[in-house]
Structures are given as structure tokens and as C-alpha cells.
Design an enzyme around this catalytic site. Structure first.
Site, mmCIF file in Angstrom:
data_model
loop_
_atom_site.group_PDB
_atom_site.id
_atom_site.type_symbol
_atom_site.label_atom_id
_atom_site.label_comp_id
_atom_site.label_asym_id
_atom_site.label_seq_id
_atom_site.Cartn_x
_atom_site.Cartn_y
_atom_site.Cartn_z
ATOM 1 N N GLU A 1 15.416 -32.720 -22.358
ATOM 2 C CA GLU A 1 14.254 -32.356 -23.801
ATOM 3 C C GLU A 1 13.931 -30.674 -23.524
ATOM 4 O OE1 GLU A 1 11.352 -34.953 -25.516
ATOM 5 O OE2 GLU A 1 10.656 -34.318 -23.191
ATOM 6 N N GLU B 1 5.147 -43.555 -22.488
ATOM 7 C CA GLU B 1 5.879 -42.580 -23.509
ATOM 8 C C GLU B 1 6.414 -41.502 -23.542
ATOM 9 O OE1 GLU B 1 7.109 -43.570 -26.045
ATOM 10 O OE2 GLU B 1 5.951 -45.944 -26.170
ATOM 11 N N CYS C 1 6.815 -35.259 -29.753
ATOM 12 C CA CYS C 1 8.520 -36.013 -28.792
ATOM 13 C C CYS C 1 9.632 -36.670 -29.469
ATOM 14 C CB CYS C 1 7.778 -37.439 -28.557
ATOM 15 S SG CYS C 1 6.260 -37.496 -28.184
ATOM 16 N N LYS D 1 -8.297 -38.719 -20.426
ATOM 17 C CA LYS D 1 -8.174 -37.338 -19.573
ATOM 18 C C LYS D 1 -7.367 -36.770 -21.231
ATOM 19 C CE LYS D 1 -5.377 -34.613 -17.140
ATOM 20 N NZ LYS D 1 -4.927 -33.340 -17.867
#
Lengths: 1006, 1006
Positions: free
Chosen positions: A889, A759, A793, A678
């Protein structure tokens, strides 16, 4: 190669030269001095040399006695461990310990400063002018160069330009009092009767902080703007301007700047450029330049040097997978120099020549060539570096008269880099000066024709059987795919071309890919260009639970055969996919420039990383596919082997739309699992590209299935499905934890405990220590924080700066930021483009508002008008660990600046968020670097470099704590997560009889 | 060593001997025959030899043409790949393919049967008697031995005994018609005037199916019972009985049987025993036996052989970590034989001597020794094997007259094992016959004094520098802790002694151990002996959530320092704990015999495994603790290293109360985590022992915390705790899934995504193929299913038997089961003891009832009266994959038998449960073994051996699917699960200057 007569004459002249300077030594090699002792010690001890040169590099930052003492200890240990010449002062004083430290501080400071003065003509204009006068008294002309820190901002470029203008003012005033140096030319007001007394050299990249071959035209124009101002002033004082040549990356830009400036003032003769004989390109560049000059009917001047960035060029090329641009056989550079000198001298009618070398063979060759070609004196001169090779310059002066010294002027801080380069080249094994004056070679060897020596070395190298390096199962060893090399015009041209090609096919409908066939669904969703959302790139068929169920069924059906396919054959599919991607690398780059707004280099790097994953995991699987024998007990065979888990769901993010998707998928597939993939809803077209690559690779139907669609509609379904045994996910913390939690619930009919490879986010910090090299730290922080709009990231979202250096660092950083521009990613002039989508834009803008209330806004850049999901580049100071923007974040171009009182606090703050993904430290303190290694606990820690751009194999990527579960993509343990180990133990003893490799035992029995 | 005169005489006699048989060859080495060709081919090709001898081994099981053809193909490939002599028949017939197959079947069958007949005197009593008569006509006496399959049950032992009795009846009838062989003795009715005409040899272990040195007294008594019956019959026919010596394991039992039987009939002279010269013990055993005979004033007879189990003994010793009991220098065995022969001949007054050797040097030495010692003819004789070394026996007959052939009698099936042994010894490189008759050695070499040859070989070996094997960081390489060796009387004695010692300290109160201190809590719970629940072993302080919270806090506080302790130092703690456990190994064994009801060997193995974990993980951590450099790009250093996760909860089961606890704990600790350890509520005392071992090892406070208590009270608390980052669990599926699910929910304040290392249940099957070696399969299934009452994750709970062999296998299995007894585990006479507790007892009994309704009860053993949690050993047949007892883990002594039509179905059924832990296959079909390797997908697959007893390093343990998450305890990847990898990347280039190991580059720069 020269005729043997000419070569004989060159050797004779060289001999005479040596005879003329017999008994003299350059001060660098004078063992009576501290510097000479240091050089001597460095040549005998590589480890000491590294420490000493690094110490010289950091020295200007050691602004307090404490800092200085600490660094001396860290670099050299205590007095007992130091070479005698260093510790002598302290020892004689009988003062070890802290008193000895004070003495050492003084001794080292005095000596290093003296070394710097050796090579720098002056720290101030006044001093410089005075010293130039002295040189002229000794008969030497000069070319003055202004030392500079790296130019990181427009202000710095402007300052640098102004320094030249001021220098020219001062020289103009002074030159009137200078007599022309004696010579055979006509005009006694000029040096040697023909040469301007004012002569300067300028480094072009110092004039534009964003110089970058990717934006070739922009770089040329910006440099030219300031160079033009300097040149006008030079012409006003009737001086000479030489444009210096720097690293290979900027060579073509520099040539272009020179050509354009040359044409702007075709009548003024005194404009030169430096060429580097060590570059493989230079023969071609020289021919082109001469041809161009003839065509344009302009006079040019070339300073030929061997080249001063050999280490840098080889390292950079090695790191990026590029062909090394410099010659790797020293004698080849020497031979090239002679060959190119001849070419220039042959064209002396249009080209003035400055021979810049300390090499007596080279100098002798140029002298003899000039004689052979009847070159008038005013068409060539000799140049040497100020402070070096004093006997050589004296020798030339005696013979040729026309010696110009390259004389840097400026502060100690930028001077140290220059000093290190000088020390390095003089300690290199192949240094002509070292060989001549540190007593290691005979004169015959030193004067040998370098073309012959090069020939010999080439023959020797090809005779040496190269260490055959082979990877697993006969493959070549893994090597990272080279980065895009924008020094090549064809790479630069490939991007607009590919973009146009991709644009010509926009709007297509993109089906699912299930069980080897395209499957269209009724529901379509558009995917757009975030820099221009009205541009629809494609219409994406959406997978619902039905389609995902079909894909899972297909994967399950394909599994047994794929599992039983040999690792080597599975690996070959990956290698074919890699070849297909390599073939289409510009197109794939262009697609993601449009679909997610990557800059050229960023997009190319993503595709290159995808190729790396394919190539690396293919080899890893071959390595792991070999059953390992365990134990060595007789009569039993234990084999340890790995098996795939079954159906893998790969749920991918948009920010590395090809690389991360490819990595997770390739790992799952090559280990024998079958995949339902996906892609992110923002990059379904890139996902489709992956499907195409695997189709081209001939993957059997069902092994890879592509099901783009809405997470809300089918995400949980995919995760919860009892037939899914493995979920590989990269994305947000929130989604990651949701997947982990759902996958842990065993569903009815579920065969395996689900494995989740996860992750998640990061909140990454770079620490700037008080001795950091700000020339390096600034650009690296900027790139790490704002590259691809901070949407990695690994991106830097906090910079923790030590108090002592905080204000200076921040000022430079903000100034750098101010120089950047924001606009469509496809235009290489822009440092930043739009963020992923409107939702991201809103979220990031929200954080900027939070940041403004929590800290002080240091910089908020402009954004273009009109459509496009732009957010400003934002830097917020005064942030403390408790603030939200220090902990959450943001995933956008927002950088929090934190002021730490000491390194321990910086480390503590760096470790404070719940994430632990990447981090960086800029420091030149060995103790602090060591502490960071131990205590800055992130998945990927980078010392003295940026914190993004992890490469497969070299920097396996992934974090711990809430950043992930300790998997390392692109690393040696990664594939293990996709498999279960099995052990097969066979008892090989039957009827007391066990075949054994070692023993054919043979005792007689009865 | 002999005097040189004697040695010269021996050599002379040997020479004469060789001269006397010059030109003759044993039929084995006659290349004119198929057998000779096969031998020749085998000697030149090790791989063929292995295949051929294995084929001979499986041959009797190949009862159909199809089976035979398939096996020929699998062992030897098709005709084109076979050696010419094999394929000849088929080739000549020009019939490859299936016709060729038929021909091959016939050729091989005929030839193998002929080979067997070479060594077997008869398949029936009638044939045997007839052939013995023929031998006697040629002048040879015989000793008859009854071939037997391994004796697996009382019925088989009884049958075997009866065969001897019948044989004796037949021989009694026959011997009256036999004339005594000529000799110098007095009685013409006897052979050679003094020897009984009826002479038999009996293998003692064939008389008792459970013979086992662990139950020394029981084994001796049971063997003696049947041996006595045979001996009475022997005496009745005035015959000779020799008790054969088998493997080393039974040597002391055999000697004891001989001594007791000897004393029961001190007046009857004709009772002998075999001794093996290759055993290191034999000099001592011989002295002891002679001294004993003198003391008891009895006459004895010794048959001295070299020994026939050399491979077996070396392999077994190697696998178990024992000293090799046999001499590893062939000449040493020969020298020992001569030395021991002399000792016997010197004692000829009380000891009759049978010299059993084919070695002409040995025979010559015995002849000369007898002459030197004036030994009368009736005090010694020579023995050789029937069918071997025909020239030698003829030679002896000529010289000495008294030759007896060891003549096996019986069926082909048991005969094949005997045949393989004969083929093996004749193809061994050091075989005297091979060297003499396959033309490889000169007569001088063959006749050399073996004492001199041994001396030379010893010198050569000690001169050869042994390959220095070192493990990580200078440690010796990992080696498994040796198993308990019950052949040693002191090991046997150690258990009752340790049990008594432990018992003397029963009932103590056992505190928690938190932060380096004992902590008492108010609540106490007793821990009891499951074999006698009224026996309270200790009162255990119970940890509630408060204590667990304290332990977590202590672990957290200890973590930073422990994490930063070097891997080597952490490893040293484990090595010290291993040393402490080794010191207390019998006591620790005794404790778990009492606390959880392990048998002696099982308990010892558990402690040994705990030691293995400590030793192995210590070395593994040293290996993994070294940062790995990645990539080789210049100017950067990438280090890949591992870091611990934090606080680890270790939740352990009771069934391997020390080993599994130690394994999980040691892995967590050595990787740098700090542990809160919850032992099973059934084995808290063993858990306490672990705490003591770590305390003795000097582990810092807080690194290991011991918190026994109720899962219901504090299990979830421990798992949910936000400070716990890692959970290592071994136990039931239900609890495991609960832990996985709870641990996946992130709690407020939680720092890490929790890692769960989970080993859960199994539903393990052994497949019995139609060509399986039932002698091996039966006992291994019994041990795997019922060892420690079937309470192992690895235990066999299903046996899937191919239809063709089903009934025979099941009959033998049930008969074996019937022989076993159930009772307190501490008595080594019992095969099984009580199960863990009352709850387990009820659960297992429930399953037995289920099994009875689902299938047919094949066996349900008796259980002792009174207290103790006993359940019967239970075997249930007719089970199909859909049945509950074919799918659910029972964890007790209940074995389901399933009848499969073919191997594919067997594999399918084997894989059908949701578990995938262990499995086994007994098969001698290479194709089926290969298929099982691929398709029998369990964590630990065992081919042709039992499925329990995985050893650290050799068989890393753990399963997949619902058995676990693919971790492998005791394997090379295990520690990785306890750590997160980190990468530290340093840019080593400063100012364009990068230190580089490879290149001191040195291009001159200007």
C-alpha cells in the site's frame, strides 16, 4: 394556459396536420424492417429492451468475431431464447451453434450499422456533405453536429475543435454550390431568404476535458477559448453557431459561455443557444436571458428543446440526494415548451426561435402562436432530428417550409450512444411519436392542451395517497445527506467564505475534552496546513498516559447510566449531533480543506458521510434495541437483546478526519459504550470538532472523551488498558496488527475479552475489460486513483488492463492526467493538492522511485514550487504481480498499470495482494461481470463505476483478509460488533398455568 | 354416539335437572361476593386474570406486611389502576398511599383466605373432621385428599405418608359416630348401605421424590412401598383408597402401582384408580385395565374425570416437541367421558364407577346410561369438588342420592396451587360451569351430544385452511428435535438395547478422517468408560502435526469448490447429516453414555441438540445466502452478501461431545468454510461419529477432516497455522485465552486476520428470592447444579439465597440431595455418575477441600466403591463472594450456597465473577424479575426455571466477559461470525439509460 379560442385553433391545425400525413409511418415504427421489429419487440418486453440497448451500446467495442459472438450469447442467450426476428437468419439457415453464431454476427452487425446510419448523416466529411446535399434537394436545411467520445484530455478537446474547423472548411467550399432553399426572405443566397446555409451545433463540454461547476470560472474560460475559435470560423463562412445544452450540471457554465461569446461579437446575429423546456429552471433562465439581451442590446437565438437527458438527470439527482431538476410530469414539459415558445415569440424582435420538437401538438401550437403574434417567418424555424419522424418533417415542410434537421456526423463508436438515446426516447411509454405512430392513443388525446393534462396529472398524483414511508420508531427513513451541488452558485460561494471565516480564527489552543470538561495540558503541538506548512492552524494540547487514564476512568464511570439509557434516547443524541453538523457543514468542510488538504467536494463529502453515520446508526440502534422474541414454544418467553461492552477506545485516521471518527464513535456511543477518542495527530482540530458536535448534542459527561496525542506515547497504553473492552481502529496494516496482537493479551484485572474492530489498508485494483466503455473508465480511474491525492483506503492503486485495449486506455489515461493540475487544495482549479505530511511525502516519493525501477514511468506530473507536501501524480506501466508497487500500500497518487492477457488473469492479479478492500471492473460482458461478482473477492466491488465514495447504507464499507476483520461500516451488521447479545428466558407457567397469546384454552378439568 | 332415543332421554333429564336448580348459582359466580366480583373481572380481562391468579399463587409466601404491600403494588399498580372492587376498601377509607396499602393488605388477605377456605375442607385434622360431619348432615359423602407441597425429599414423602396415616386414625375414631348416609344398600353402617364412610385419595408422586419414568421400575417400587402402608391402614378402617391420576408423565407408573397393589389384596374391594377422559390414551388404557381385571379375576373401581392438567400437558408437550397427549377439542373429552362411562357401566360386575364431573350433560348421560344398562345403585356414584357447583350437587342429591365431594385438607400454602387450578378451570371459556352459570350459553347448547359437537368442531377445523408455515426456500420451519419421551415404553427399552449393541463392538481401532479417507497413524490411545475405566471403548489413532498439516492442506484444497457451492446445496448436506443422526439417535446416545458418562436423557438431549444445530444452521444459511439489496437509489444495484473465510479449525470439548462439535462444525461448513476438527481427547469416538454423519451426508472430500490427538502435541500448531483463518473453540478459559492470544499473532504467509469464536467457562448463579416458589426452585437448582455431574458450562455452581428464605430452602435442597444416588450413568436409577476422568476427579476433590475450609459443608454424598471417577455431590454453605469457590470454575458437582441480605446484593454477587455465561432467578416479584432482566448481566438468563438445557433457536447460547466473545450458538447472528460480508455495487446506468423496476419514465426528449 392558452385562451380556449387559441387552443381550438391549435387542435384544428393539429388535426389537419395528422390528416395530411395519414397512413405514413416513421421508419422506426415500420414493422417491415428489422429495426421496426426490434422496436416493436422492445416496446413489449422491458428486459429485452434493456439487453438490446445495452448491446447496441457495447457493439462498437466488439472488434473481433469472437467477441461479438460471445456478447450476443451473453446478452441474448442462444437462438432458441431469442425473439424470432433476431434468430430468423440463423434459423432459416438451419444453422444453430457456431455456424448460427456466424450468421447472427453478420445479421446483427448489418442491422445495427444500418440503424446507426438512420440517424447519422455521415461517417466522413465527404459522405456528410453529399448527404446534406441530398437533404437540401428534399427541401430540408440542416444543423450539423460532430459526434464525439467524451472529451477526456486536452488533445481530445483540441481534436474535436479541429474537426469543427475542418468541417466548416468543407462546408464553406460546398455551400457555394448550394442554392438557397426557397423562402420568403430577401436574400436568395441564404436559405429561405434569411438563414445561413452553414449551421453547426457544438457541445461545450467537448471543448474542455475538466469542465466542472466546482471550478466555474476556470471551466467557462477554457470552453470559451475553443468556442471562440470555432465561432470565428463560423462567422468567416457566414454561418450559424448554436451552443448545445447538455446535462444540468453544465447549464450555468453554458449560459455563461454563450453570454460572453455573444458580447464579444454583438453585431453578428447568428449565435444561438439551446434551452431545455423540461428543466424546472428554464422559465427563469429564459426570462433572465431575454432581460440580459435587452439590457446589453444584443440579438440572440434560442433553440428550444424538451430535453434529452431525462433518465440521466433523475438518476443523478436520486443518487446524490438532490432535487430532481427536470419536470417529472411529461405534460408539464410540453406545457412549459408552449409557454416558453410564446415568451420567445413575443420577443421575436431580439430573439430568433428554433422550435425543436417532433410533437405535432407542440408544432401546431408554435404555428398558431406565431400567427397570433404576427411573427415574421424569418424569426422562427422548425427543427427535427435527422432520421426520425419522417412524416412530421414532411408535414411541417408542407405547411411552414422552414425545417432544419439536426444531423450528427462522425464515427460509429460515438454514434452508438446517440443511437441508444434515440431508441430510448422512441420506446418510452410517453413518447409522442410512439403514441402517435405505434397506435396507442387517439388524436384527441395527442392534441390536448398539455397544461390541462398536467393539471389533471398533478391532481391525480396528489389524490394518490403517497406510500407513507417511515423509518424506525416514527423517524423518517434514512436518506444519505446530499452531496455538495456546485451547480448552485451559493454552494460555490460558500466555500471561499467559510475558508475565510475559519482562517480568521487560526492558531487557537485546543484542549482535551474529558468527562464533559475542557482539560488543558502543558504540552502543545501545532497542526498545520499541508499545502502550506508554515500556516499553523492550532496548538493542540497533548494527552499523555495520565490524561488517557483519566478519560478511561470518566468513561467507565459514565458507562452504567449510559448503558441503561434507552436506545431511542441514545439515538436522539446522534440525531442532534447530525443536526449540528448539518448546520456547520461548510465550516467543517473548510476546516478539513485546511487541516488535511481535501478538495472542496471531498471535504464536503466527508462531513456528509459523518452526518450519514449519525443518522444511520441512530436508526439502526432503534431497530436493534427492540428485544426480539425467539421461538414460539408455549409457556416460555425468550428475548434476544444486545448490550454494550463498556469502555471503547476509538483510534481514528486522518484521511476521513470527520467521517471515520464519527462513524466509529457514533457506533460505539449509540450502542451504549463510552468512548475515549484519539484522533490522528494530523487532524486533531477536526477531532475537536467532533467533540463540539457531541457537546452540542448534549451527551452526558464521560460518554465521549477527546484525547489527542502521540501514538508512541499513549497508543499502547490505551490499547492495553484493562478497562478498555473494545477498540475501534481504522488505519495502517502495521498499526492494526499491533493492536490486534496487544489487545489479545489479557491484562491483570481485565473484565472482558477485548473486541477489536479493525479497518486497515487496501491495494485496490480496477480491471479494464476489452469491451469497457473507455469514456467512463478513464475519468473514473483517474478520480479513484488520484482523488484526494490517492489517500483513501479505497483508492485505486492498480489498474489491470486487458491486452486488447491496453494501449488505447493508457494513452487516454495519461492524456487525461496531463490535463490536471496540482496545487493548493483550497483552489478548486486544482485536481490534486499536497499529501498529508512530510513523512507521507517521503514515503510516496520512495515508492515512485521503486516503481520507476520496476516498471516504465508513463506519467509523472509537475508539482508546485515552494512549500507544501506535494508529490507528483504518477502512473507507472509494465507492472507485474510480483512487483512491490503491485503489492504494497502506497497511500498516495501512484498508479500501477498492469497488462493482463485475459480476464481470468486480470481477476487473479487483482486478488493477489494480501489486502482485499475495494476493487472495480469496467466491462460490458455480462459473463465477466458475473465472474467478477463471484471471484473478485474484495469487501467492496464496484462494477462500471469508480471505487471510492462508498455511501452509508448503500455501500457498507470494509474488507477482509489483511484489510480488516470483515466489519462493514455503515452496514446492517456493523453495530452488532459493538455489543454482546443476551438472551432472557422466562418460564411463564406457574402452577400449570401459562398465559398464552394464542390460546385461552379452557378445557373443563373435572 | 348414543342412539337418538337415548340422547333424547339424556337431554330431557338434563332439562329437568336445570329446571330443578333454576335460579341457583354456584358461589364462585355470585357477583355479590368479593370472589364473584374477582371472577367476573377475570373473565373479562385476561391480563388481570393472569396477574390475579399469579398473585394468589405467590400469596402464601408473602409473610410480612412489607412483602405483601410491595407485591400488591407490583402486580396491580396503585389503587387508581386497580379494578374498583379491589381498591374499594382503601378508597372508601380515603386512604391511598401507605395507609391505603395497609387496608389493601387486609382486604386481600381476608378475601384470598376466604377463597381458599371455599375449596379446602379444613386446615387441621380437627377442623376437617368437623366439616366432614357438617357435609354428611347435608347428605354428602366425601373423599379426603391431603394437600401437599411438591415432595422433594424422602423426609417429605415420609411426612406425607404419615399425614395420611394420622388422618386415617382420626377418621377411624370419628366414623363410629357417623351414621351411614341413607341409601338402598343393605348395610346401614355403611354409606348408602354399601360404601365405606372413610374414603381417601392419594397422589402417587407425593410418595417418592424422584419419581421419573426414565427409572420406571425404581419409581413404581418406591411409590408402592409407601402406598402399601397407606392401603393397609385403609383396609384396617374398612375404608376406600383411590389412587389419583396426575400428569401424563406418571400415568403408566400410576397404573402399574394400582395393578400391583390390587393383586396384593385381591379380596378387598375398595381400591380405585382415577382415569382421565381427556387423554388420548384412555380408551385403550380402560380396555386394557378391564381385560386385566377379568384375566386376574379382581374387582376394580374407576373414578373417571375429565382431567385437570390440560394447560400443563399442552405446554409441556409443546416445549418438548411431543405429541399433545390430551384432546384439543373440548367436546371430544366430553364425548370420551360418556363413551368410557358406558364401557365401565357395561362392566359393572367387575368395575365400580365414580362419575366425577360438574357437567350436567355428562351427569344426565351417566344416569340414563345406568338406567339403560340396569346398573345397580351400589355400582356407581357421583363425585364433585368440594366448594364448587353447589346447585349441581344439590340437583344430583335430589335425583340420585349418592354424591361424594372431593375434599382437600391441609395448609394454605399448598392449598393455593389447588385454588389457582379451580379458579382457572372456572374462568376458562369452555368451562361448563362458566357457560351454565355466568350466563353465556343456552341450555340446548349445554345439553347437546358432545359427540355431535366434536364432529362439528373437527369439520370446522379441517375446513379452516391452516396457516401454511414454511421455512426458508420451501423447507418446513425449524423445530427442535423432540426430547426423549420416557413415558413411552419403547423409548425406555431402546436405551439398554442400544447400550448392548454398542458394547458388542467395543475396542475397535479408530482412524483419522482426512480428505475423504480414513487415515491410520501408528500411535494409538485408548478411550474408556469413566464409570468403569477398565472398559476400553476404542483405540484412537493420534494425529500429530504431520496429519494436521495434511488435513489443513486438504481443507484448503477443497475450499474454493465448497465456497462456490450454493448455500442451498451446502444446507442440504447438513439436513442429510441431521437425518442420519436421527436414524441413529439411540446408538449415538448409548455411545456417549459409555464414553463420557451421560445419563440417558442427557445423552439423548445432546444428540437432539446436534440435530437441531444441523437443521437450524441449514435454514439460517439459506436465509443469509440470499444477497440483500441495499438502498434504493436509481441507477445502482447494491448487493450485500456473505462469504466464508477459508480453513476453520474446530476445537471441541468433551462435555457435549456431539452437540457442540456438530454446532461449531456445521456452522463453519454450511457457511462455506472447510474444517479441521479436533475432538476432545476424552470423546474421540463421539467425534468419529460426527465424521461418519458427514460422510453419510455425502460431504465432498476435504470439507470435513477429523484429527483427534493431543492438544499439547498439535494444538498450538493448528492455531498458529497460517492457512487457518478461523478458529471455533469451546472449552476452558485458560485454553481459550491462549488461543485468542496466539491467533492474534500474524504468521508469515498468513492471508487473513484470524477470527476466533470462543466459548469459555462460567460461574453461574441462581438467585432464590424470598418469594420464590420452592417447589420449583429446589428441583431446578438440583438439576442445574448436578445434572451430568455439574459438567456443563451452563451448570449452576452458586445458589444465592435471600436471607428470609435461606434456611428453609437449604434444608429442602439438602434433603433432596440426600435422596439422590450416585453410580454408573447407564443405570437410570442414578442421579449422578462419574466425572470425565481422573484429572477432573482430582481437581474437583481439591475444590471440595477448599470449599470445606472456606464455608460449611452442608452435604457431601456417598460415592460407590471401586473403580470409576466418582466425586461426591457436594453442597457448601456460608460462601461469600471473596471465596475461591464463589469465583473459580469447578466444573463438577459442587454447589456453593451464599446468603444474601437483599435482592440487590444477590444481583451484585451474582455478577461478581469474571464469567458471565448463565444465571437464573426464582422470584415471583415482577419488579425483581424486571431488575434481573436489566442487571443480571449474563449471556443466558433464566427466570423461574433451571439454567441448563438451552435449546437451539429458542435460547441461543453463549456469554460475555471471560465466558466468551459474545457469540450466540444456535442464534440468529451466529453464522455471521463465520463469514465476511461483501458488497457488490453495479452502476446500471449506461449512456444515461438505467433500467428501473419502478419507472418506465418516458419523457420525450426533443
Amino acid at each position: 394556459m392558452h385562451s380556449s379560442e387559441l387552443n381550438a385553433r391549435i387542435i384544428n391545425r393539429g388535426r389537419e396536420f395528422f390528416a395530411g400525413i395519414a397512413g405514413e409511418k416513421p421508419s422506426l415504427f415500420d414493422k417491415g424492417s428489422w429495426m421496426g421489429k426490434m422496436m416493436d419487440w422492445s416496446m413489449g418486453n422491458e428486459q429485452f429492451k434493456v439487453q438490446m440497448f445495452r448491446f447496441v451500446d457495447v457493439f462498437p467495442s466488439l472488434t473481433t468475431g469472437k467477441l461479438l459472438t460471445e456478447h450476443i450469447r451473453e446478452y441474448f442467450g442462444d437462438e432458441r431464447e431469442m425473439p424470432p426476428f433476431m434468430a430468423a437468419g440463423a434459423r432459416v439457415a438451419g444453422m444453430l451453434g457456431s455456424f448460427g453464431g456466424t450468421v447472427l454476427n453478420k445479421v446483427l452487425t448489418a442491422n445495427i450499422e444500418e440503424m446507426a446510419r438512420q440517424f447519422i448523416v455521415g461517417e466522413t466529411t465527404k459522405e456528410t456533405v453529399k448527404n446534406l446535399g441530398k437533404l437540401r434537394k428534399d427541401g430540408f436545411a440542416a444543423v450539423v453536429d460532430v459526434l464525439g467520445e467524451a472529451t477526456l484530455s486536452e488533445e481530445e478537446a483540441e481534436n474535436y475543435t479541429n474537426t469543427y474547423l475542418e468541417l466548416l472548411d468543407a462546408l464553406q467550399a460546398e455551400q457555394e454550390q448550394w442554392q438557397g432553399l426557397p423562402g420568403t426572405g430577401g436574400d436568395p443566397a441564404l436559405d429561405w431568404g434569411h438563414a445561413p446555409k452553414v449551421n453547426i451545433a457544438v457541445k461545450p463540454t467537448a471543448l474542455f476535458c475538466l469542465a466542472n461547476p466546482q471550478d466555474f470560472e476556470g471551466s467557462v474560460a477554457a470552453i470559451l477559448n475553443r468556442m471562440r475559435r470555432i465561432f470565428r470560423r463560423v462567422m468567416a463562412v457566414n454561418g450559424f453557431l448554436c451552443i448545445d445544452m447538455e446535462s444540468y450540471r453544465f447549464k450555468d457554465i453554458t449560459l455563461e459561455v454563450y453570454r460572453r461569446l455573444r458580447l464579444e461579437h454583438p453585431g453578428y446575429p447568428h449565435l444561438g443557444i439551446a434551452l431545455q423546456a423540461y428543466l424546472k429552471d428554464t422559465d427563469r433562465d429564459l426570462d433572465a436571458l431575454l432581460a440580459w439581451a435587452k439590457e446589453k442590446d444584443v440579438r440572440i437565438s434560442i433553440r428550444l428543446v424538451k430535453g434529452a437527458y431525462w433518465d440521466y438527470e433523475t438518476v443523478k439527482a436520486g443518487q446524490n440526494g438532490w432535487e430532481v431538476p427536470v419536470r417529472t410530469i411529461k405534460a408539464e414539459s410540453d406545457a412549459a415548451f408552449e409557454r416558453q415558445a410564446r415568451k420567445i415569440l413575443e420577443n421575436h424582435g431580439i430573439c430568433h426561435f428554433a422550435c425543436a420538437s417532433h410533437n405535432i401538438r407542440t408544432i401546431a401550437a408554435v404555428m398558431e402562436l406565431a400567427r397570433e403574434l404576427d411573427v415574421p417567418d424569418d424569426r422562427y424555424e422548425f427543427q427535427l432530428l435527422y432520421g426520425m419522424a419522417e412524416p412530421v418533417r414532411k408535414g411541417i415542410l408542407k405547411v411552414a417550409g422552414r425545417v432544419r434537421l439536426y444531423a450528427p456526423y462522425g464515427h460509429m463508436v460515438p454514434g452508438m450512444g446517440y443511437l441508444v438515446r434515440r431508441l430510448l426516447e422512441n420506446t418510452a411509454n410517453e413518447s409522442f411519436l410512439r403514441r402517435s405512430f405505434a397506435g396507442e392513443a387517439r388524436i384527441e388525446q395527442l392534441l390536448e392542451d398539455p397544461a390541462a393534462a398536467a393539471e389533471r396529472e398533478r391532481a391525480a398524483r396528489s389524490a394518490r395517497p403517497e406510500k407513507e414511508q417511515t423509518g424506525p420508531d416514527g423517524l423518517v427513513p434514512f436518506k444519505n445527506e446530499p452531496m455538495a451541488d456546485f451547480t448552485w452558485a451559493d454552494h460555490r460561494a460558500a466555500f471561499p467564505e467559510a475558508l475565510a471565516r475559519v482562517r480568521s480564527r487560526l492558531g487557537e489552543t485546543c484542549p482535551l475534552f474529558i468527562n464533559g470538561r475542557d482539560v488543558a495540558t502543558g504540552e502543545l503541538l501545532p497542526t498545520v496546513n499541508p499545502n502550506r506548512p508554515s500556516e499553523v492552524l492550532g496548538q493542540i494540547c497533548q494527552a499523555g498516559t495520565k490524561a488517557v487514564g483519566d478519560a478511561i476512568a470518566a468513561a467507565k464511570a459514565a458507562f452504567p447510566a449510559w448503558r441503561d439509557t434507552s436506545p431511542r434516547v441514545r439515538a436522539d443524541h446522534l440525531l442532534r449531533a447530525a443536526a449540528a453538523a448539518r448546520e456547520r457543514i461548510f465550516e467543517l468542510s473548510a476546516r478539513q480543506i485546511l487541516e488535511i488538504g481535501k478538495q472542496w467536494d471531498q471535504a464536503y463529502a466527508d462531513v456528509a458521510e459523518a452526518i450519514d453515520f449519525l443518522e444511520y446508526y441512530a436508526r439502526e440502534m432503534i431497530r436493534l434495541g427492540e428485544p426480539r422474541r425467539l421461538g414460539h414454544a408455549p409457556g416460555e418467553l425468550n428475548h434476544y437483546l444486545y448490550e454494550p461492552k463498556g469502555v471503547a477506545a476509538v483510534i481514528a485516521p486522518w484521511n476521513f478526519p470527520l467521517a471515520i471518527s464519527t462513524g466509529m464513535t457514533a457506533a460505539a456511543i449509540v450502542t451504549g459504550n463510552c468512548v475515549v477518542y484519539k484522533p490522528s495527530g494530523l487532524t486533531p482540530l477536526m477531532g475537536r470538532c467532533l467533540a463540539e458536535l457531541f457537546r452540542e448534542a448534549g451527551l452526558p459527561p464521560g460518554v465521549f472523551n477527546y484525547t489527542p496525542g502521540s501514538s508512541a506515547i499513549m497508543g499502547d497504553y490505551l490499547v492495553d488498558h484493562p478497562e478498555v473492552s473494545l477498540i475501534a481502529f481504522t488505519g495502517s496494516l502495521e498499526t492494526g496488527l499491533r493492536i490486534i496482537e496487544r489487545a489479545a493479551r489479557v491484562q491483570p484485572g481485565q473484565a472482558n475479552v477485548k473486541k477489536v474492530i479493525c479497518e486497515m489498508g487496501g491495494k485496490n485494483a480496477i480491471i479494464i475489460d476489452d469491451d469497457a466503455d473507455l469514456d467512463e473508465a478513464g475519468p473514473q480511474v483517474l478520480a479513484s486513483a488520484f482523488g484526494f491525492q490517492g489517500q483513501k483506503c479505497s483508492a485505486c492503486s492498480r489498474v489491470i488492463v486487458l491486452d486488447a485495449i491496453h494501449d488505447r486506455f493508457v494513452a487516454r489515461l495519461v492524456a487525461m492526467a496531463r490535463a490536471t493540475t496540482v496545487g493548493p487544495s483550497e483552489d478548486p482549479a486544482h485536481f490534486m493538492g499536497a499529501v498529508a505530511d512530510g513523512k507521507a511525502m517521503e514515503r510516496i516519493r520512495g515508492y515512485i522511485e521503486v516503481g520507476k525501477t520496476e516498471g516504465q514511468l508513463l506519467y509523472e506530473g509537475p508539482v508546485p514550487e515552494g512549500e507544501g507536501y506535494y508529490v507528483p501524480m504518477t502512473i507507472i506501466g509494465g507492472i507485474r504481480p510480483g512487483h512491490r508497487i503491485a503489492q504494497e500500500e502506497i497511500f498516495g497518487p501512484v498508479l500501477a498499470v498492469m497488462r493482463a492477457t485475459d480476464f481470468d488473469e486480470a481477476i487473479r492479479w487483482a486478488n493477489s495482494p494480501r489486502f482485499a478492500l475495494t476493487g472495480g471492473v469496467f466491462s460490458r460482458s455480462p459473463a465477466h461481470l458475473e465472474k467478477a461478482r463471484r471471484e473478485f473477492r474484495v469487501g467492496n466491488l464496484y462494477l462500471n463505476r469508480g471505487i471510492t465514495g462508498a455511501l452509508v447504507e448503500r455501500q457498507p464499507f470494509g474488507g477482509s483478509r489483511m484489510s480488516g476483520a470483515g466489519t462493514k461500516a455503515g452496514g446492517p451488521d456493523y453495530l452488532l460488533h459493538f455489543m454482546d447479545p443476551r438472551v432472557v428466558t422466562e418460564n411463564t407457567m406457574r402452577r400449570g398455568f401459562a398465559p398464552n397469546e394464542e390460546m385461552d384454552t379452557g378445557q373443563e378439568r373435572v
